[in-house]
Design a protein around this motif. Structure first.
Motif, PDB file in Angstrom:
ATOM      1  N   ILE A  63      -4.348  -1.012 -18.023  1.00 48.40           N
ATOM      2  CA  ILE A  63      -5.786  -1.095 -17.795  1.00 48.40           C
ATOM      3  C   ILE A  63      -6.104  -0.283 -16.543  1.00 48.40           C
ATOM      4  O   ILE A  63      -5.509  -0.480 -15.486  1.00 48.40           O
ATOM      5  CB  ILE A  63      -6.230  -2.559 -17.648  1.00 48.40           C
ATOM      6  N   LEU A  64      -7.033   0.639 -16.667  1.00 50.52           N
ATOM      7  CA  LEU A  64      -7.345   1.555 -15.572  1.00 50.52           C
ATOM      8  C   LEU A  64      -7.904   0.841 -14.350  1.00 50.52           C
ATOM      9  O   LEU A  64      -7.615   1.221 -13.216  1.00 50.52           O
ATOM     10  CB  LEU A  64      -8.331   2.618 -16.052  1.00 50.52           C
ATOM     11  N   GLU A  65      -8.678  -0.198 -14.560  1.00 56.89           N
ATOM     12  CA  GLU A  65      -9.257  -0.901 -13.430  1.00 56.89           C
ATOM     13  C   GLU A  65      -8.171  -1.551 -12.574  1.00 56.89           C
ATOM     14  O   GLU A  65      -8.252  -1.549 -11.335  1.00 56.89           O
ATOM     15  CB  GLU A  65     -10.264  -1.960 -13.898  1.00 56.89           C
ATOM     16  N   GLU A  66      -7.146  -2.109 -13.215  1.00 50.36           N
ATOM     17  CA  GLU A  66      -6.051  -2.731 -12.470  1.00 50.36           C
ATOM     18  C   GLU A  66      -5.304  -1.689 -11.642  1.00 50.36           C
ATOM     19  O   GLU A  66      -4.955  -1.933 -10.485  1.00 50.36           O
ATOM     20  CB  GLU A  66      -5.081  -3.417 -13.427  1.00 50.36           C
ATOM     21  N   GLU A  67      -5.057  -0.543 -12.230  1.00 50.73           N
ATOM     22  CA  GLU A  67      -4.367   0.523 -11.501  1.00 50.73           C
ATOM     23  C   GLU A  67      -5.219   1.031 -10.339  1.00 50.73           C
ATOM     24  O   GLU A  67      -4.694   1.338  -9.269  1.00 50.73           O
ATOM     25  CB  GLU A  67      -4.015   1.683 -12.439  1.00 50.73           C
ATOM     26  N   TYR A  68      -6.525   1.087 -10.517  1.00 46.72           N
ATOM     27  CA  TYR A  68      -7.422   1.514  -9.445  1.00 46.72           C
ATOM     28  C   TYR A  68      -7.384   0.527  -8.282  1.00 46.72           C
ATOM     29  O   TYR A  68      -7.360   0.922  -7.119  1.00 46.72           O
ATOM     30  CB  TYR A  68      -8.840   1.677  -9.981  1.00 46.72           C
ATOM     31  N   GLU A  69      -7.358  -0.764  -8.599  1.00 46.22           N
ATOM     32  CA  GLU A  69      -7.289  -1.781  -7.552  1.00 46.22           C
ATOM     33  C   GLU A  69      -5.973  -1.687  -6.780  1.00 46.22           C
ATOM     34  O   GLU A  69      -5.943  -1.859  -5.561  1.00 46.22           O
ATOM     35  CB  GLU A  69      -7.448  -3.185  -8.152  1.00 46.22           C
ATOM     36  N   LYS A  70      -4.886  -1.387  -7.460  1.00 49.45           N
ATOM     37  CA  LYS A  70      -3.606  -1.227  -6.774  1.00 49.45           C
ATOM     38  C   LYS A  70      -3.652  -0.031  -5.825  1.00 49.45           C
ATOM     39  O   LYS A  70      -3.131  -0.090  -4.712  1.00 49.45           O
ATOM     40  CB  LYS A  70      -2.479  -1.008  -7.788  1.00 49.45           C
ATOM     41  N   LEU A  71      -4.279   1.046  -6.242  1.00 48.15           N
ATOM     42  CA  LEU A  71      -4.373   2.230  -5.386  1.00 48.15           C
ATOM     43  C   LEU A  71      -5.278   1.995  -4.190  1.00 48.15           C
ATOM     44  O   LEU A  71      -5.083   2.586  -3.125  1.00 48.15           O
ATOM     45  CB  LEU A  71      -4.871   3.429  -6.195  1.00 48.15           C
ATOM     46  N   LYS A  72      -6.295   1.142  -4.340  1.00 46.66           N
ATOM     47  CA  LYS A  72      -7.182   0.846  -3.220  1.00 46.66           C
ATOM     48  C   LYS A  72      -6.448   0.087  -2.119  1.00 46.66           C
ATOM     49  O   LYS A  72      -6.761   0.244  -0.939  1.00 46.66           O
ATOM     50  CB  LYS A  72      -8.383   0.033  -3.699  1.00 46.66           C
TER      51      LYS A  72
END
Length: 106
Positions: A63-72
């Motif tokens: 899920i792209l949103e989960e990966e985005y949160e990890k990068l943040k």
């Protein structure tokens, strides 16, 4: 009768034609056996999607949103590029030198 005896003595007919049939027929037979092997591999690899998710959890959708949160969460502003040792340099010695340089700048 004369034609039949001359054909039996002809080396091309006696040895060449059976060899040609064996080569051509063998290639068709080999193709069929290879196709059976590849079909069996396809069937073996095909699994039910729910079973495949249980067997291989790494292949689940990302899920792209989960990966985005990890990068943040990662602080990329504090990142520093450190080059690796050259082939002619001693890697342990070079790593210690880099660590000392990092601790001086921090």
């Amino acid at each position: 009768m004369f034609n039949l005896n001359s054909l039996q003595r002809n080396k091309t007919i006696k040895y060449g034609v059976p060899m040609l049939l064996l080569v051509v027929g063998g290639s068709f037979g080999l193709r069929e056996f290879a196709q059976i092997r590849y079909d069996a591999q396809k069937i073996r690899k095909r699994l039910d999607p729910s079973l495949e998710a249980k067997v291989n959890p790494q292949k689940q959708a990302v899920i792209l949103e989960e990966e985005y949160e990890k990068l943040k969460e990662i602080h990329l502003d504090e990142w520093k590029n450190i080059r690796g040792p050259r082939p002619w340099e001693d890697s342990r010695e070079y790593q210690e030198q880099q660590r000392k340089n990092l601790s001086k700048t921090d």
